[in-house]
Design an enzyme around this catalytic site. Sequence first.
Site, PDB file in Angstrom:
ATOM      1  N   HIS A 143       0.758  -1.286  -0.055  1.00  0.00           N
ATOM      2  CA  HIS A 143      -0.137   0.048   0.160  1.00  0.00           C
ATOM      3  C   HIS A 143       0.958   1.405  -0.126  1.00  0.00           C
ATOM      4  CE1 HIS A 143       0.334  -0.262   4.636  1.00  0.00           C
ATOM      5  NE2 HIS A 143       0.737   0.881   4.515  1.00  0.00           N
ATOM      6  N   ASP A 173       0.245  -7.671   1.293  1.00  0.00           N
ATOM      7  CA  ASP A 173       0.664  -6.178   1.495  1.00  0.00           C
ATOM      8  C   ASP A 173       2.110  -6.104   1.618  1.00  0.00           C
ATOM      9  OD1 ASP A 173       0.018  -3.780   1.665  1.00  0.00           O
ATOM     10  OD2 ASP A 173       0.131  -3.538   3.943  1.00  0.00           O
ATOM     11  N   SER A 249       4.814   2.365   8.095  1.00  0.00           N
ATOM     12  CA  SER A 249       4.515   1.294   7.248  1.00  0.00           C
ATOM     13  C   SER A 249       5.475   0.927   6.217  1.00  0.00           C
ATOM     14  CB  SER A 249       3.084   1.722   6.146  1.00  0.00           C
ATOM     15  OG  SER A 249       2.077   1.872   7.008  1.00  0.00           O
TER      16      SER A 249
END
Length: 508
Positions: A143, A173, A249
């Site tokens: 993402h 992911d 992230s």
Amino acid sequence: MFATKSHRYLIGLILILIGVIAGMIMTANFNWTFKTRAGSESEARIKLEEKMTAIREFSDGFTVVAEYVTPSIVTVETEKTVKVRTWDPFGGMDPFGDFFGGDDMFRRFFGGPGGNRQQERQVQGLGSGVIVKEDGYIITNNHVIADVDKIKVTLSNSQVYEGKLIGRDPRTDIAVIKIDLKGLPALKMANSDQVKVGQWAVAVGNPFSKSLSHTVTAGIISGLGRSSVTTDTDIDFIQTDAAINPGNSGGALVNLKGELVGINAAIMSRSGGFDGIGFAIPSNIVNSVMEQIIKSGKVIRGYVGISMQDVDESLAKAMNLKASKGALIAQVMKDSPGEKAGLKQGDVIIKIDGKEIEDMNTVRRTVGAKRPGSEMVFTIVREGSEKKITVTLGEAPSESVAAVEESTNKKSVERLGMEVSNLNSDLASKYGIGNNEKGVVITGVERNGAAISGGLREGDLIKRVGKDDVTNIKEYTNAINKIQPGETALFLVNRRGNSMFIAFTVPK
């Protein structure tokens, strides 16, 4: 009389001597007590100092880990060009040109004729990454880099390099990027199956902005096997209370050996910031997916060809099931491994290879972890009776994991304002598409794009563009490329079981 007086003196002298002796004894005892008490307090302080030394040594351990890990953490900056459509009540004409000296004067006073036109805008993104191979391979989250035009990687020494997308896997992911550099400080992978709740963990990343790069936070492993964090991934996440915020992230979660335990991926928060619950993708999953992407550009998974739903209390009661768990088969794809093996709509999967199934995500993860060609024994409940069915797995359809597939869909987003995906069982189930249908699914539409203005909607199954039938993204892209700006595009779509034609002009 004299004897009596002498006797008194003697008694007085004795009493004085007794008093002196008693005083000496009391003084000596006081000194001994004081010295004893002082010695006791001194020993206590020594013990406290020893404990503080141990604490400092423990604290120094975090410092060492931070120093060891930080050079392996990078800043991942992305750039994406989006087109924004604005409204123009005059169709691009300048009604005040004669009065204000043309477009330039009009724009000076009114900011330009509004415009039913497309304007480009640059959108920047920020995330973290982890160097996992000395020759430039870096792990980050899907993402972080999905659908971007440019990737820029900044090392801990502030050197900046262009990042190349090797491949990505939406279902876990995970994305792999690479920079053209060797001799990098790569982190070692830990065995995430050996991670236990209560162990210390250190998170390193770039929360909120580049100016906070290489922020180090510490906590413990709070939980394992957190499978309900997101609905579109096949991961049993590691939960930690080490502070993770937006921008973290793709960063590292490591143990006190400096080994990579997981890739930070998500938070659970009411405020949008750190609320004490963060999630990381286990390193064993990261390593497996990374190696497949580097080798073949995609992740190969087992495939049954069914769509499912969870069994709640109402379904369990209606179907006379013993418990409200398992996965109810809502649809079996034609000619799929599941159909060939004998699975049917309405079957409830309660075990796979003897392992109990809690929900449909358990089935997805269990099957996806196997290689095509593997045999798995499904224990199902059909009309109240248990039955075992052996399924030989096929290969799951590709889910745009390779970098090559990025550009095809990007053109559709730029030209028409919509995103499409190859049809698979999950999308078919999500959008109510029949098991015999073929085409590409619209998975996203821009609010002001040409597609939504023309009548297309998310969930529509595109079956034909112009005169060309469409069964996958490649065919769809080829058909779209034939349509010139300003021409009318004709789409045949299926919407919730109903076919319809939709036509609109492709923007110039």
